[in-house]
Enzyme design. Structure first.
Site, mmCIF file in Angstrom:
data_model
loop_
_atom_site.group_PDB
_atom_site.id
_atom_site.type_symbol
_atom_site.label_atom_id
_atom_site.label_comp_id
_atom_site.label_asym_id
_atom_site.label_seq_id
_atom_site.Cartn_x
_atom_site.Cartn_y
_atom_site.Cartn_z
ATOM 1 N N LYS A 23 0.809 -1.222 0.000
ATOM 2 C CA LYS A 23 0.000 0.000 0.000
ATOM 3 C C LYS A 23 0.840 1.269 0.000
ATOM 4 C CE LYS A 23 -4.387 -1.876 1.280
ATOM 5 N NZ LYS A 23 -5.454 -2.022 2.258
ATOM 6 N N ARG A 61 -3.545 -10.006 4.902
ATOM 7 C CA ARG A 61 -3.915 -10.117 3.482
ATOM 8 C C ARG A 61 -2.738 -9.602 2.661
ATOM 9 N NH1 ARG A 61 -5.980 -6.651 -0.342
ATOM 10 N NH2 ARG A 61 -7.460 -7.512 -1.844
HETATM 11 C C1 YH5 Z 1 -7.827 -4.445 2.959
HETATM 12 O O1 YH5 Z 1 -6.972 -3.743 3.506
HETATM 13 N N1 YH5 Z 1 -7.460 -3.790 0.540
HETATM 14 S S1 YH5 Z 1 -7.828 -3.589 -2.162
HETATM 15 C C2 YH5 Z 1 -3.236 0.068 -3.154
HETATM 16 C C3 YH5 Z 1 -1.981 -0.471 -3.355
HETATM 17 C C4 YH5 Z 1 -1.750 -1.803 -3.099
HETATM 18 C C5 YH5 Z 1 -2.781 -2.602 -2.661
HETATM 19 C C6 YH5 Z 1 -1.074 1.587 -4.073
HETATM 20 N N2 YH5 Z 1 -9.096 -5.048 -0.274
HETATM 21 C C7 YH5 Z 1 -8.049 -4.443 1.561
HETATM 22 O O2 YH5 Z 1 -4.920 -4.105 -1.692
HETATM 23 N N3 YH5 Z 1 -9.841 -6.033 1.817
HETATM 24 C C8 YH5 Z 1 -8.124 -4.160 -0.558
HETATM 25 O O3 YH5 Z 1 -0.923 0.230 -3.809
HETATM 26 C C9 YH5 Z 1 -9.057 -5.241 1.054
HETATM 27 N N4 YH5 Z 1 -8.641 -5.248 3.701
HETATM 28 C C10 YH5 Z 1 -9.613 -6.023 3.139
HETATM 29 N N5 YH5 Z 1 -10.355 -6.787 3.934
HETATM 30 C C11 YH5 Z 1 -6.522 -2.391 -1.976
HETATM 31 C C12 YH5 Z 1 -5.155 -2.962 -2.027
HETATM 32 C C13 YH5 Z 1 -4.057 -2.067 -2.480
HETATM 33 C C14 YH5 Z 1 -4.274 -0.735 -2.729
#
Ligand code: YH5
Length: 275
Positions: free
Chosen positions: A219, A253
């Site tokens: 993230k 996750r």
């Molecule tokens: C979460 O925390 N996150 S989708 C931006 C990124 C990298 C990854 C800029 N679904 C979660 O993974 N479900 C997502 O780089 C989730 N908890 C739960 N339960 C976002 C994501 C991401 C966003």
């Protein structure tokens, strides 16, 4: 204890949820075989890498990402969930759309990961009518605009109160406590300072009495701290996963399952588990 359809976890050690993104098919032949096959192959790799749960998603909820139609999301995720039927670990469906939840549960999913925390009645009903687990996540605002100006009086108290209310709503709808997981929603309408507060105080959410899931993998907050691009955040991600587990997270996750599993093996060894 976590009850996940036909699966059960004693939570004696932290669990790793592997992220399976089903990306749109880039081929113009109208078929979906390539993206379906790629997602299934990736899921099988994550299983081999030691994933305890596989989280299948067909719509990006990254800040600013475009919404996908219900039909498009179904077309992306259903063949993957069907293809994973019979796999040795629970499959989670990452969606906030009740019809996608229902179809995925019918196709064999054992968990619903809802960034909207079942705030739609039809979502509550879809999960209540199954024996699947659910992850209730906090967010502020909609993914398209949530990072514009996140504001809290007290981020820990507000997120905790929200999750407490959503646990109560889920239980009132007939979802047993042993099926419920909560998540403070790192990056979902939070500044870097908010995200760090949430991670530092993760034990406050554990005190709500259901397992806590932490999603920190790759993230932006890790980019803000390290200065690294999204594809160079693996080390920061496994460090963050370890810190979350140290502060009580039951599930992390992650994209990088193999590396996270190794790190958690060290954590488990030091903490006296021989699994
Ligand atoms: C979460 O925390 N996150 S989708 C931006 C990124 C990298 C990854 C800029 N679904 C979660 O993974 N479900 C997502 O780089 C989730 N908890 C739960 N339960 C976002 C994501 C991401 C966003």
């Amino acid at each position: 204890m976590l009850h996940c359809g036909k699966f059960q976890f004693d939570l004696a050690r932290p669990l790793v949820m592997g992220i399976v993104n089903v990306t749109p098919d880039s081929f113009s032949d109208g078929g979906r075989h390539a993206s379906t096959a790629a997602a299934i192959a990736h899921a099988v790799q994550l299983l081999e890498d030691g994933a305890d749960i596989l989280d299948v998603g067909g719509e990006s909820t990254r800040p600013g990402a475009a919404e996908v139609s219900e039909q498009e999301e179904l077309d992306r995720v259903l063949p993957v969930i069907e293809g994973l039927r019979g796999i040795a670990v629970p499959v989670s469906i990452d969606t906030y759309k009740p019809k996608v939840m229902r179809a995925a549960l019918d196709a064999g999913a054992s968990m619903v990961n809802d960034i909207n925390a079942l705030q739609k009645d039809a979502s509550l009903e879809a999960v209540a009518g199954s024996d699947a687990a659910v992850c209730l996540m906090h967010k502020q605002g909609a993914p398209q605009t949530m990072q514009q100006q996140p504001q809290y009086r007290d981020v820990i108290a507000e997120v905790s109160e929200f999750l407490h209310r959503r646990i109560a709503a889920a239980e009132a709808a007939g979802i047993a406590r042993k099926r419920i997981v909560i998540d403070p929603g790192f990056g979902f309408g939070k500044t870097l300072a908010h995200n760090l507060d949430l991670l530092r105080e993760l034990e406050t959410f554990c005190a709500l009495g259901v397992p806590v899931l932490a999603g920190l993998s790759r993230k932006s907050m890790l980019g803000a701290i390290t200065g690294r691009d999204v594809n160079e955040r693996m080390t920061a991600s496994v460090a963050a996963a370890l810190l979350a587990v140290q502060r009580g997270a039951a599930i992390v996750r992650v994209h990088d399952v193999r590396e996270t599993v190794d790190v958690l093996k060290i954590w488990n060894a030091v903490n006296g588990s021989n699994k």
